[in-house]
Design a protein around this motif. Structure first.
Motif, short mmCIF file in Angstrom:
data_model
loop_
_atom_site.label_atom_id
_atom_site.label_comp_id
_atom_site.label_asym_id
_atom_site.label_seq_id
_atom_site.Cartn_x
_atom_site.Cartn_y
_atom_site.Cartn_z
N VAL A 156 7.28 2.77 -12.83
CA VAL A 156 6.76 2.54 -14.04
C VAL A 156 6.46 3.54 -15.02
CG1 VAL A 156 5.52 0.62 -12.74
CG2 VAL A 156 4.26 2.46 -13.10
N GLY A 157 6.75 4.74 -14.85
CA GLY A 157 6.53 5.84 -15.74
C GLY A 157 5.32 6.53 -15.81
N ASN A 158 4.18 6.13 -14.98
CA ASN A 158 3.09 6.74 -15.01
C ASN A 158 3.01 8.28 -14.68
OD1 ASN A 158 1.72 4.37 -15.33
ND2 ASN A 158 1.20 3.71 -13.25
N TRP A 159 3.95 8.53 -13.99
CA TRP A 159 4.26 9.91 -13.56
C TRP A 159 5.44 10.46 -14.32
CZ3 TRP A 159 8.79 11.89 -11.07
CH2 TRP A 159 8.72 13.26 -10.70
N LYS A 160 5.26 11.63 -15.15
CA LYS A 160 6.29 12.11 -15.90
C LYS A 160 6.78 13.48 -15.00
CE LYS A 160 5.77 9.06 -19.01
NZ LYS A 160 6.81 8.11 -19.26
N PRO A 161 7.92 13.76 -14.69
CA PRO A 161 8.56 14.92 -14.11
C PRO A 161 8.31 15.87 -14.98
CG PRO A 161 10.42 13.46 -14.64
CD PRO A 161 9.23 12.37 -15.03
N THR A 162 8.23 17.04 -14.37
CA THR A 162 8.19 18.35 -15.22
C THR A 162 9.98 18.72 -15.18
OG1 THR A 162 8.00 19.76 -13.11
CG2 THR A 162 6.04 19.06 -14.41
N TRP A 210 0.79 -1.19 -0.01
CA TRP A 210 -0.14 -0.25 -0.10
C TRP A 210 0.88 1.07 -0.01
CZ3 TRP A 210 -0.44 4.37 3.30
CH2 TRP A 210 -1.71 4.98 2.94
N ARG A 211 1.95 1.44 0.73
CA ARG A 211 2.94 2.31 0.82
C ARG A 211 3.33 2.66 -0.63
NH1 ARG A 211 7.04 1.56 5.67
NH2 ARG A 211 7.76 3.51 4.58
N TRP A 212 3.70 1.43 -1.24
CA TRP A 212 4.67 1.52 -2.53
C TRP A 212 3.57 1.96 -3.43
CZ3 TRP A 212 9.37 0.46 -4.34
CH2 TRP A 212 9.66 0.35 -5.46
N MET A 213 2.28 1.87 -3.47
CA MET A 213 1.27 2.09 -4.40
C MET A 213 0.76 3.50 -4.27
SD MET A 213 1.29 -0.45 -6.62
CE MET A 213 -0.21 -0.04 -7.74
N THR A 214 0.80 4.09 -3.02
CA THR A 214 0.30 5.31 -2.48
C THR A 214 1.43 6.72 -2.31
OG1 THR A 214 -1.26 4.13 -1.33
CG2 THR A 214 -1.27 6.35 -0.63
N PRO A 215 1.04 7.63 -2.83
CA PRO A 215 1.91 8.86 -2.75
C PRO A 215 2.03 8.97 -1.14
CG PRO A 215 0.59 9.41 -4.54
CD PRO A 215 -0.14 8.04 -3.78
N MET A 216 2.97 9.34 -0.49
CA MET A 216 3.51 9.59 0.70
C MET A 216 3.70 11.05 1.02
SD MET A 216 3.31 6.57 2.46
CE MET A 216 1.83 6.32 1.49
N LYS A 217 3.55 11.79 0.10
CA LYS A 217 3.69 13.43 0.39
C LYS A 217 3.15 14.26 -0.80
CE LYS A 217 7.35 16.63 1.45
NZ LYS A 217 9.08 16.89 1.67
N ARG A 218 2.36 15.22 -0.23
CA ARG A 218 1.67 15.97 -1.32
C ARG A 218 2.50 16.26 -2.16
NH1 ARG A 218 -1.24 21.62 0.08
NH2 ARG A 218 -2.41 21.62 -1.91
N LYS A 219 2.17 16.13 -3.82
CA LYS A 219 2.70 16.72 -5.05
C LYS A 219 3.90 15.85 -5.32
CE LYS A 219 1.38 21.62 -4.84
NZ LYS A 219 2.04 23.03 -4.65
N GLN A 220 4.14 14.86 -4.68
CA GLN A 220 5.14 13.64 -5.05
C GLN A 220 4.26 12.42 -5.51
OE1 GLN A 220 8.22 12.76 -2.28
NE2 GLN A 220 9.40 14.67 -2.67
#
Length: 249
Positions: free
Chosen positions: A223-229, A205-215
């Motif tokens: 896996v690349g679902n999130w693309k860094p600006t 659950w921790r691995w799958m869940t953002p642990m900090k706002r805006k991260q």
């Protein structure tokens, strides 16, 4: 610690690659009919049990049931697979094709192995063989109770030292994780050292869940679902997402 996690990752990846080569040589086919094939974007992805078998778990955590291990008899393959199955529909170990899926499971278990290892370089089998040696902090230096947190107040007489596959610390983190996995960990943190499936579930659950706002979550970053600006890249947000996920709870 980063080098240790990398070593665990490479070890499991090698085990998975070897098994995959044997599987292909044997003529087995990938994804005959799939799973979750009713409106799921993961339709026909393989499950973790298709490429990560019990014998690989045994090889990876070879010393976990040694008489010197502090949690001998606690961790097993079934507990991991049972917990992982709850998150496969969300993409854990089932995202981005077979290679990416294998890499994600390797990365996750690499973190688990590093966080729960009691091995050292001269230990029997080497340091990497001693993952899942612990299921809780052995000599807590404090109770990890933050009285200032009003949302997740400390339960009377309860201590919030590290427990689980990716150890959870502090009352507020037990509250957050407990809410996520629908268990009353705030009042019963001991569940993470009594039930291996719950311990793995909390870690995934921790691995799958953002642990900090805006991260992003570690999963989405990996896996690349999130693309860094550009700003994220300059601030090394991808690295921070992993590091924060590992150290904040």
């Amino acid at each position: 610690m980063g080098m240790v996690r990398a070593a665990w990752f490479l070890l499991l990846l090698a085990l998975l690659a070897a098994a995959d080569a044997r599987r292909q040589k044997g003529g087995e086919t990938a994804c005959d009919k799939g799973w979750e094939c009713s409106g799921s974007r993961f339709c026909c992805n393989e499950t973790i049990t298709d490429y990560f078998k019990a014998y690989q778990f045994e090889e990876l955590f070879a010393k976990r049931n040694n008489s010197l291990a502090h949690a001998a008899g606690f961790w097993d393959y079934k507990a991991f697979i049972t917990a992982a199955a709850l998150y496969e529909p969300r993409g854990f170990g089932t995202t981005g094709g077979r290679e990416m899926s294998m890499k994600e499971v390797a990365a996750f278990l690499g973190h688990v192995g590093a966080k729960t290892s009691c091995g050292y370089s001269l230990a029997d089998g080497g340091s990497l063989a001693w993952g899942l040696c612990y299921n809780h902090e052995m000599s807590p230096s404090q109770s990890y109770c933050d009285d200032s947190n009003e949302l997740y107040r400390c339960a009377e007489g309860v201590e919030y030292y590290g427990r689980g596959a990716l150890p959870v610390y502090w009352n507020y983190n037990y509250g957050i994780v407990g809410k996520g996995i629908k268990q009353d960990l705030l009042n019963h943190p001991e569940l993470l050292e009594q039930n291996a499936t719950l311990a793995f579930e909390a870690a995934i659950w921790r691995w799958m869940t953002p642990m900090k706002r805006k991260q992003p979550s570690a999963h989405d970053a990996f896996v690349g679902n999130w693309k860094p600006t550009k700003k994220d890249t300059l601030s090394k947000s991808r690295e921070l997402a992993f590091e924060h996920m590992m150290t904040s709870l």
